[in-house]
Design a protein around this motif. Sequence first.
Motif, short mmCIF file in Angstrom:
data_model
loop_
_atom_site.label_atom_id
_atom_site.label_comp_id
_atom_site.label_asym_id
_atom_site.label_seq_id
_atom_site.Cartn_x
_atom_site.Cartn_y
_atom_site.Cartn_z
N SER A 10 62.57 -28.74 -12.80
CA SER A 10 61.59 -29.15 -11.85
C SER A 10 62.04 -28.67 -10.36
O SER A 10 61.42 -28.43 -9.32
CB SER A 10 61.51 -30.83 -11.79
OG SER A 10 61.05 -31.12 -13.07
N ARG A 11 63.37 -28.70 -10.14
CA ARG A 11 63.86 -28.24 -8.69
C ARG A 11 63.59 -26.74 -8.49
O ARG A 11 63.13 -26.39 -7.35
CB ARG A 11 65.42 -28.72 -8.58
CG ARG A 11 65.42 -30.14 -8.24
CD ARG A 11 66.78 -30.23 -7.91
NE ARG A 11 67.80 -30.39 -8.88
CZ ARG A 11 68.15 -31.39 -9.65
NH1 ARG A 11 67.33 -32.47 -9.84
NH2 ARG A 11 68.97 -31.15 -10.85
N GLU A 47 61.34 -36.21 -8.57
CA GLU A 47 61.30 -37.66 -8.16
C GLU A 47 60.19 -38.35 -8.63
O GLU A 47 60.37 -39.52 -9.14
CB GLU A 47 61.15 -37.64 -6.49
CG GLU A 47 62.35 -37.05 -5.98
CD GLU A 47 62.26 -36.97 -4.35
OE1 GLU A 47 61.16 -37.28 -3.96
OE2 GLU A 47 62.93 -36.46 -3.73
N ASP A 48 59.00 -37.96 -8.87
CA ASP A 48 58.14 -38.57 -9.53
C ASP A 48 58.11 -38.84 -10.95
O ASP A 48 57.78 -40.03 -11.43
CB ASP A 48 56.54 -37.86 -9.19
CG ASP A 48 56.04 -37.84 -7.89
OD1 ASP A 48 56.64 -38.76 -6.86
OD2 ASP A 48 55.11 -37.26 -7.67
N GLN A 49 58.63 -38.14 -11.64
CA GLN A 49 59.17 -38.24 -13.05
C GLN A 49 60.38 -39.23 -13.07
O GLN A 49 59.93 -40.47 -14.07
CB GLN A 49 59.75 -37.05 -13.56
CG GLN A 49 58.81 -35.67 -13.89
CD GLN A 49 59.37 -34.64 -14.44
OE1 GLN A 49 60.50 -34.52 -15.16
NE2 GLN A 49 58.98 -33.52 -14.07
N THR A 50 61.00 -39.45 -12.47
CA THR A 50 62.08 -40.64 -12.19
C THR A 50 61.20 -41.91 -11.90
O THR A 50 61.60 -43.03 -12.59
CB THR A 50 63.19 -40.34 -11.13
OG1 THR A 50 63.75 -38.97 -11.60
CG2 THR A 50 63.99 -41.49 -11.02
N ASN A 78 50.74 -47.31 -3.44
CA ASN A 78 50.36 -45.94 -2.75
C ASN A 78 51.03 -44.71 -3.81
O ASN A 78 50.18 -43.85 -4.11
CB ASN A 78 50.70 -45.72 -1.47
CG ASN A 78 49.99 -46.61 -0.65
OD1 ASN A 78 48.74 -47.03 -0.72
ND2 ASN A 78 50.46 -47.08 0.62
N ARG A 79 52.18 -45.14 -4.14
CA ARG A 79 52.80 -43.85 -4.88
C ARG A 79 52.16 -44.09 -6.45
O ARG A 79 51.95 -42.87 -6.93
CB ARG A 79 54.49 -44.06 -4.96
CG ARG A 79 55.06 -42.74 -5.52
CD ARG A 79 56.57 -43.00 -5.36
NE ARG A 79 57.22 -41.65 -5.72
CZ ARG A 79 58.48 -41.64 -5.78
NH1 ARG A 79 59.41 -42.49 -5.41
NH2 ARG A 79 58.91 -40.66 -6.20
N LEU A 80 52.12 -44.90 -6.82
CA LEU A 80 51.23 -44.97 -8.24
C LEU A 80 49.95 -44.33 -8.10
O LEU A 80 49.47 -43.67 -9.19
CB LEU A 80 51.13 -46.38 -8.78
CG LEU A 80 52.49 -47.38 -9.25
CD1 LEU A 80 52.08 -48.44 -9.44
CD2 LEU A 80 53.08 -46.44 -10.75
N ASN A 81 49.31 -44.67 -7.02
CA ASN A 81 47.88 -44.11 -6.80
C ASN A 81 47.87 -42.53 -6.78
O ASN A 81 47.11 -41.85 -7.17
CB ASN A 81 47.21 -44.48 -5.76
CG ASN A 81 46.67 -46.26 -6.09
OD1 ASN A 81 46.46 -46.53 -7.12
ND2 ASN A 81 46.59 -46.95 -4.89
N ARG A 82 49.00 -42.18 -6.09
CA ARG A 82 49.03 -40.67 -5.71
C ARG A 82 49.55 -39.86 -6.96
O ARG A 82 48.73 -39.10 -7.55
CB ARG A 82 50.32 -40.58 -4.66
CG ARG A 82 50.31 -39.25 -4.34
CD ARG A 82 51.45 -38.53 -3.28
NE ARG A 82 52.92 -39.13 -3.87
CZ ARG A 82 53.47 -38.50 -4.78
NH1 ARG A 82 52.99 -37.66 -5.34
NH2 ARG A 82 54.87 -39.44 -4.94
N ILE A 83 50.30 -40.63 -7.94
CA ILE A 83 50.87 -40.03 -8.94
C ILE A 83 49.68 -40.24 -10.00
O ILE A 83 49.39 -39.09 -10.98
CB ILE A 83 52.08 -40.80 -9.66
CG1 ILE A 83 53.04 -40.26 -8.99
CG2 ILE A 83 52.46 -40.14 -11.13
CD1 ILE A 83 54.56 -41.18 -9.03
#
Length: 131
Positions: A10-11, A47-50, A78-83
């Motif tokens: 991912s990185r 980061e989003d996977q984590t 907000n982060r849940l909505n974005r993901i």
Amino acid sequence: MATQDWQSLSRLTAGAPFDIERIRLAGQDVAIEGRFEVPPLARLSAEDQTFVAAFVRCHGSIKQMEKFFGVSYPTIKNRLNRIGALLPFAEVEPPGEAERPSTSELLSQLERGEITVNDVLSQLRKPEGDV
């Protein structure tokens, strides 16, 4: 050849789209070549996977997520909505297109006190396709 973890990949890709072209079955001398699309969750940043893994481990509790990440409710939402916007495969069926509940489901709901006898009768009298 040393095994690298998924977060390293991912990185390395830094959010750029990629395909998997070779798969080796662990513990076997078998490799499969072709073009394999990466699953939507794997396309997320490390980061989003984590974050998604933490959300699952917290059983979807935003309150626990607030404590774990040390941020506010709106930040988590907000982060849940974005993901969520990045994961189109998890579409919720629009209202009115749900399948008609079976007689046994209706009776179970009645037994639990979720619906009344009149509700059950009304559902059973509806023509097929009418929900």
